[in-house]
Design a protein around this motif. Structure first.
Motif, PDB file in Angstrom:
ATOM      1  N   ARG A  59       0.831  -1.210   0.000  1.00 37.09           N
ATOM      2  CA  ARG A  59       0.000   0.000   0.000  1.00 37.09           C
ATOM      3  C   ARG A  59       0.860   1.253   0.000  1.00 37.09           C
ATOM      4  NH1 ARG A  59      -4.309  -0.666   4.569  1.00 37.09           N
ATOM      5  NH2 ARG A  59      -5.115   1.228   3.630  1.00 37.09           N
ATOM      6  N   ILE A  60       1.938   1.239   0.756  1.00 34.89           N
ATOM      7  CA  ILE A  60       2.834   2.398   0.811  1.00 34.89           C
ATOM      8  C   ILE A  60       3.495   2.617  -0.547  1.00 34.89           C
ATOM      9  CG2 ILE A  60       5.010   3.236   1.796  1.00 34.89           C
ATOM     10  CD1 ILE A  60       4.061   1.904   4.454  1.00 34.89           C
ATOM     11  N   GLU A  61       3.888   1.556  -1.206  1.00 35.76           N
ATOM     12  CA  GLU A  61       4.545   1.671  -2.503  1.00 35.76           C
ATOM     13  C   GLU A  61       3.616   2.232  -3.573  1.00 35.76           C
ATOM     14  OE1 GLU A  61       6.105  -2.232  -3.186  1.00 35.76           O
ATOM     15  OE2 GLU A  61       7.755  -1.946  -1.790  1.00 35.76           O
ATOM     16  N   LEU A  62       2.313   2.168  -3.360  1.00 31.70           N
ATOM     17  CA  LEU A  62       1.375   2.677  -4.335  1.00 31.70           C
ATOM     18  C   LEU A  62       1.233   4.192  -4.307  1.00 31.70           C
ATOM     19  CD1 LEU A  62      -1.462   0.011  -4.126  1.00 31.70           C
ATOM     20  CD2 LEU A  62       0.294   0.275  -5.879  1.00 31.70           C
ATOM     21  N   ILE A  63       1.826   4.820  -3.301  1.00 34.21           N
ATOM     22  CA  ILE A  63       1.765   6.280  -3.242  1.00 34.21           C
ATOM     23  C   ILE A  63       2.629   6.844  -4.369  1.00 34.21           C
ATOM     24  CG2 ILE A  63       2.365   8.326  -1.886  1.00 34.21           C
ATOM     25  CD1 ILE A  63       1.797   6.627   0.618  1.00 34.21           C
ATOM     26  N   GLN A  64       2.022   7.667  -5.183  1.00 32.70           N
ATOM     27  CA  GLN A  64       2.737   8.313  -6.286  1.00 32.70           C
ATOM     28  C   GLN A  64       3.431   9.569  -5.763  1.00 32.70           C
ATOM     29  OE1 GLN A  64       2.401   7.299  -9.705  1.00 32.70           O
ATOM     30  NE2 GLN A  64       1.428   5.476  -8.900  1.00 32.70           N
ATOM     31  N   GLN A  65       4.623   9.850  -6.248  1.00 31.35           N
ATOM     32  CA  GLN A  65       5.340  11.047  -5.830  1.00 31.35           C
ATOM     33  C   GLN A  65       5.721  11.877  -7.044  1.00 31.35           C
ATOM     34  OE1 GLN A  65       8.643   9.694  -3.484  1.00 31.35           O
ATOM     35  NE2 GLN A  65       7.379   9.300  -1.709  1.00 31.35           N
ATOM     36  N   ARG A  75      -2.927   5.167  -5.785  1.00 28.12           N
ATOM     37  CA  ARG A  75      -3.685   4.223  -6.597  1.00 28.12           C
ATOM     38  C   ARG A  75      -4.315   3.217  -5.663  1.00 28.12           C
ATOM     39  NH1 ARG A  75       0.601   1.594 -10.412  1.00 28.12           N
ATOM     40  NH2 ARG A  75       1.588   1.477  -8.419  1.00 28.12           N
ATOM     41  N   PRO A  76      -5.503   2.734  -5.981  1.00 30.13           N
ATOM     42  CA  PRO A  76      -6.099   1.710  -5.131  1.00 30.13           C
ATOM     43  C   PRO A  76      -5.269   0.425  -5.170  1.00 30.13           C
ATOM     44  CG  PRO A  76      -7.412   2.061  -7.102  1.00 30.13           C
ATOM     45  CD  PRO A  76      -6.310   3.088  -7.113  1.00 30.13           C
ATOM     46  N   LEU A  77      -5.249  -0.244  -4.052  1.00 30.10           N
ATOM     47  CA  LEU A  77      -4.530  -1.504  -3.943  1.00 30.10           C
ATOM     48  C   LEU A  77      -5.251  -2.569  -4.750  1.00 30.10           C
ATOM     49  CD1 LEU A  77      -2.360  -3.297  -2.588  1.00 30.10           C
ATOM     50  CD2 LEU A  77      -3.975  -3.649  -0.739  1.00 30.10           C
ATOM     51  N   ASP A  78      -4.537  -3.224  -5.643  1.00 30.18           N
ATOM     52  CA  ASP A  78      -5.088  -4.335  -6.416  1.00 30.18           C
ATOM     53  C   ASP A  78      -4.800  -5.602  -5.635  1.00 30.18           C
ATOM     54  OD1 ASP A  78      -6.096  -6.057  -8.319  1.00 30.18           O
ATOM     55  OD2 ASP A  78      -4.425  -5.800  -9.715  1.00 30.18           O
TER      56      ASP A  78
END
Length: 80
Positions: A59-65, A75-78
């Motif tokens: 979930r943390i890795e899905l944060i866009q920077q 992005r929502p977690l798949d």
């Protein structure tokens, strides 16, 4: 099918219980059957904690920077 009560625990509760189990097993004061049951519970809790940590990491890795390193979107977690 029976639900494992450990799945209802928060990460922190599961980790605390796992620590209690480790301490109990380290004393060597439990019977063999009790030790085996505790070990099995500990394995389930360990797996639960690892899965929850992996989910959090994902979930943390899905944060866009942006270029400045600031979060700009998620992005929502798949969860497949």
């Amino acid at each position: 099918m029976t639900t494992d009560p450990a799945t209802e625990l928060s990460f922190e509760e599961a980790l605390k219980r796992l620590e209690e189990i480790v301490r109990a097993l380290e004393t060597g004061e439990r019977s063999l059957d009790e030790s085996i049951n505790l070990y099995e519970e500990g394995q389930r809790l360990k797996s639960l904690c690892e899965a929850r940590l992996a989910d959090a990491r994902q979930r943390i890795e899905l944060i866009q920077q942006n270029a400045a390193g600031e979060p700009v979107a998620t992005r929502p977690l798949d969860a497949q």
